[in-house]
Design a protein around this motif. Sequence first.
Motif, mmCIF file in Angstrom:
data_model
loop_
_atom_site.group_PDB
_atom_site.id
_atom_site.type_symbol
_atom_site.label_atom_id
_atom_site.label_comp_id
_atom_site.label_asym_id
_atom_site.label_seq_id
_atom_site.Cartn_x
_atom_site.Cartn_y
_atom_site.Cartn_z
ATOM 1 N N ASP A 120 1.478 -1.983 2.627
ATOM 2 C CA ASP A 120 2.850 -1.534 2.422
ATOM 3 C C ASP A 120 2.659 -0.603 1.298
ATOM 4 N N GLU A 135 4.408 -13.781 3.903
ATOM 5 C CA GLU A 135 4.741 -12.647 3.249
ATOM 6 C C GLU A 135 3.535 -11.957 2.645
ATOM 7 N N GLY A 161 3.226 -8.734 0.553
ATOM 8 C CA GLY A 161 4.082 -7.993 -0.133
ATOM 9 C C GLY A 161 5.440 -7.755 0.467
ATOM 10 N N GLU A 162 5.654 -6.516 0.981
ATOM 11 C CA GLU A 162 6.980 -6.265 1.712
ATOM 12 C C GLU A 162 6.757 -6.606 3.440
ATOM 13 N N HIS A 200 7.755 -4.316 8.959
ATOM 14 C CA HIS A 200 8.091 -3.724 7.467
ATOM 15 C C HIS A 200 9.364 -2.807 7.539
#
Length: 450
Positions: A20, A96, A98-99, A121
């Motif tokens: 991400d 999860e 990160g994003e 994402h």
Amino acid sequence: MDVIVIDTPQLGDRSYLVHDGKHALVIDAQRDIDRVEAAASAAGVEITHVAETHIHNDYLTGGLVYARKHGVAYLVNAADEVAFERTPIADGETVEVGELAVKAVATPGHTHNHLSFVVSHGDQQAVFSGGSVLYGSVGRTDLLGREHMVGLTHDQYASARRLAKEADAAAELYPTHGFGSFCSSGPATGAGGSTLGEQFETNHVYTDADEEHFVSDLIANLTAYPSYYVHMGPGNSAGPGEPDLGVPESLDPKELRTRLEAGEWVVDLRNRVAYASEHLKGTISFEYGNGNSFSTYLGWLFPYDRKLTLVGSREDVENAIRDLSRIGIDSPDAALGEDPRALAPEAAVSSYPRVDWEGMLAERRPDEVILDVRRADEYEASRIEGAVNIPLHELLTRLDEVPAGRLWVHCGSGYRSGVAASLLERAGHDVVQVDDAFDRAAAAGLPIAA
């Protein structure tokens, strides 16, 4: 979301680094993890998770080594029986990164416990399908034994439809296999990229509305696969260690000669033209660097309980060591150099003729055997009239079936015939290598049967 492809054309597979912009996930890492480390460093991202779509049959994974070395989570299907600690993940669970939202989707077929990962994402979506849906086909379904094949092929058909419900048609599709790997089946295209929606229109797993027809058609078109696959599943379940990719000290001439005279596996990496012209008697020709056949065919023929010695330039030996580590052939010895007489001055040297189709037509006597070392399915599809077929991968176990007299050895392109000619010469046969493309045979004047 950005997806970085880590391509391994030598085996026809791909690994993926998905991130991400800050945090990353690696999917189906190859054993030489320095390529993953370099990709993450270049992208400026931190890998927090490594995932496997399945217990691989065509290479040893680097996932466990990376996870242990860097202290990250290692996502492996909770249903897989493995001998190491992992972060178990099951169908429907989301992790999860990160994003990124990474959802595991059960897609059995290539293996019983195969997972695909749908990564989201924002409004972007990507599907990492491993050996499930490929570009144009699906992963083969016979690697766990013929007794599981029919059921797994039905599973592949159902899994493709499960993926179609779990991801948008616009989702980019990223399979692990389908780029030359024998883990592919049917008409895998080897395309550079595709979306799930494009596969709905072009992939026979979606376009064939008759499940029974799809199953019977896929099974009918399965061909032979490399024998080294038998070592990969158990190795991945046990947990492969980090390979030693260093080039060893070169063997001294006396030791090299001793190994040749003892009939050990001494592999000459030079191109097949140079090998045919002059080579140390008893070596075997596996040309390095011409296409992506080296790992596949050496792994297919090499007895894993034997010691391997590589002969060639430092660059070729170094690259060959890396390639072979991916299929569990570790720490070969080496004799560095490309001049056979300098490498072992007191050892015998040999050579054999090499011709194209026109040369064979001009020089071959009518009673001399044409030996076709292509796979049986290739031979059945089209062959030179009167040619004898012993596939390269069966040659060592069928040497007693090789006809007497001078042999004119051919394949599809020249690579396999080079390997076969060297093995046959080593076994005492009089050989001529036909180093030409089979699709030129008819135009050159050879009688073709189909």
